[in-house]
Design a protein around this motif. Structure first.
Motif, PDB file in Angstrom:
ATOM      1  N   CYS A 134     -70.869  46.759   3.007  1.00  0.00           N
ATOM      2  CA  CYS A 134     -71.325  47.971   3.685  1.00  0.00           C
ATOM      3  C   CYS A 134     -71.043  47.889   5.187  1.00  0.00           C
ATOM      4  O   CYS A 134     -70.589  48.873   5.793  1.00  0.00           O
ATOM      5  CB  CYS A 134     -72.816  48.192   3.448  1.00  0.00           C
ATOM      6  N   VAL A 135     -71.301  46.733   5.790  1.00  0.00           N
ATOM      7  CA  VAL A 135     -71.028  46.567   7.214  1.00  0.00           C
ATOM      8  C   VAL A 135     -69.536  46.707   7.477  1.00  0.00           C
ATOM      9  O   VAL A 135     -69.107  47.370   8.437  1.00  0.00           O
ATOM     10  CB  VAL A 135     -71.562  45.203   7.717  1.00  0.00           C
ATOM     11  N   ALA A 136     -68.708  46.104   6.610  1.00  0.00           N
ATOM     12  CA  ALA A 136     -67.256  46.216   6.778  1.00  0.00           C
ATOM     13  C   ALA A 136     -66.803  47.664   6.613  1.00  0.00           C
ATOM     14  O   ALA A 136     -65.920  48.142   7.345  1.00  0.00           O
ATOM     15  CB  ALA A 136     -66.545  45.317   5.771  1.00  0.00           C
ATOM     16  N   GLY A 137     -67.406  48.395   5.677  1.00  0.00           N
ATOM     17  CA  GLY A 137     -67.052  49.801   5.479  1.00  0.00           C
ATOM     18  C   GLY A 137     -67.403  50.649   6.684  1.00  0.00           C
ATOM     19  O   GLY A 137     -66.620  51.516   7.110  1.00  0.00           O
ATOM     20  N   VAL A 138     -68.590  50.456   7.249  1.00  0.00           N
ATOM     21  CA  VAL A 138     -69.000  51.214   8.432  1.00  0.00           C
ATOM     22  C   VAL A 138     -68.092  50.875   9.608  1.00  0.00           C
ATOM     23  O   VAL A 138     -67.655  51.772  10.353  1.00  0.00           O
ATOM     24  CB  VAL A 138     -70.491  50.929   8.777  1.00  0.00           C
ATOM     25  N   TYR A 146     -61.361  53.798  12.108  1.00  0.00           N
ATOM     26  CA  TYR A 146     -60.484  54.880  11.666  1.00  0.00           C
ATOM     27  C   TYR A 146     -60.723  56.138  12.495  1.00  0.00           C
ATOM     28  O   TYR A 146     -59.790  56.841  12.862  1.00  0.00           O
ATOM     29  CB  TYR A 146     -60.694  55.162  10.181  1.00  0.00           C
ATOM     30  N   SER A 147     -62.033  56.397  12.816  1.00  0.00           N
ATOM     31  CA  SER A 147     -62.310  57.595  13.614  1.00  0.00           C
ATOM     32  C   SER A 147     -61.772  57.449  15.031  1.00  0.00           C
ATOM     33  O   SER A 147     -61.421  58.437  15.665  1.00  0.00           O
ATOM     34  CB  SER A 147     -63.807  57.873  13.631  1.00  0.00           C
ATOM     35  N   LEU A 148     -61.699  56.238  15.536  1.00  0.00           N
ATOM     36  CA  LEU A 148     -61.157  56.017  16.866  1.00  0.00           C
ATOM     37  C   LEU A 148     -59.638  56.054  16.896  1.00  0.00           C
ATOM     38  O   LEU A 148     -59.021  56.673  17.751  1.00  0.00           O
ATOM     39  CB  LEU A 148     -61.619  54.674  17.434  1.00  0.00           C
ATOM     40  N   PHE A 149     -58.991  55.366  15.951  1.00  0.00           N
ATOM     41  CA  PHE A 149     -57.531  55.183  16.003  1.00  0.00           C
ATOM     42  C   PHE A 149     -56.800  55.824  14.836  1.00  0.00           C
ATOM     43  O   PHE A 149     -55.582  55.706  14.745  1.00  0.00           O
ATOM     44  CB  PHE A 149     -57.199  53.675  15.997  1.00  0.00           C
ATOM     45  N   GLY A 150     -57.471  56.486  13.945  1.00  0.00           N
ATOM     46  CA  GLY A 150     -56.842  57.033  12.734  1.00  0.00           C
ATOM     47  C   GLY A 150     -55.859  58.160  13.015  1.00  0.00           C
ATOM     48  O   GLY A 150     -54.826  58.253  12.370  1.00  0.00           O
TER      49      GLY A 150
END
Length: 163
Positions: A145-149, A155-159
């Motif tokens: 879960c921590v890795a997913g978050v 992804y939201s920063l560099f996606g």
């Protein structure tokens, strides 16, 4: 009732031990401490007229009191000599229980470390046996879960940069 207990305790303390301390305990009773013999006696109210709960125990290292080993209800109208005899019998029981085992019957620990006298070995905890360290399934779920978050945040920063 406290005044009667205090008066009786003062008389008893003078008969039992030359060196003693008498003080009031929280429950309204009176405690007599004999530091030199490492024992204590307590007189507490029982709710009955002219009766007291007489308890005896030992003093631990550092001056703390161990729980009472013996207790009996006594009649406060009895003479000081009779009460002192009851106290002595209770103190003898406490001393008999508190004496360590003879050195010949003691077992040494395999690691070479010796326990403090008077301490019992810990009992094994019930439950499933543990064979080495392991990480439970719940820990893996938390890590995922921590890795997913963290991945979603990255992804939201560099996606959208490459498009």
């Amino acid at each position: 009732m406290y005044a009667q207990l205090r008066e009786t305790a003062d008389e008893l303390a003078g008969v039992l031990w030359r060196e003693h301390t008498v003080y009031r305990e929280r429950g309204g009773g009176v405690v007599i401490r004999g530091e030199h013999v490492r024992r204590w006696i307590s007189l507490g109210p029982t709710g009955g007229k002219d009766q007291a709960l007489l308890r005896a125990g030992r003093l631990l290292d550092g001056g703390t009191t161990a729980p009472a080993r013996t207790e009996v209800i006594v009649d406060l109208t009895a003479g000081t000599a009779e009460l002192a005899a009851v106290c002595r019998s209770l103190l003898a029981e406490v001393a008999a229980v508190a004496e360590p085992a003879p050195a010949a019957t003691r077992r040494s620990r395999p690691s070479g470390k010796q326990r403090k006298p008077g301490r019992a070995a810990r009992a094994a905890r019930p439950g499933r046996p543990r064979k080495g360290r392991h990480t439970s399934l719940g820990s893996f779920v938390v890590l995922l879960c921590v890795a997913g978050v963290l991945g979603a945040w990255l992804y939201s920063l560099f996606g959208g940069v490459g498009y």
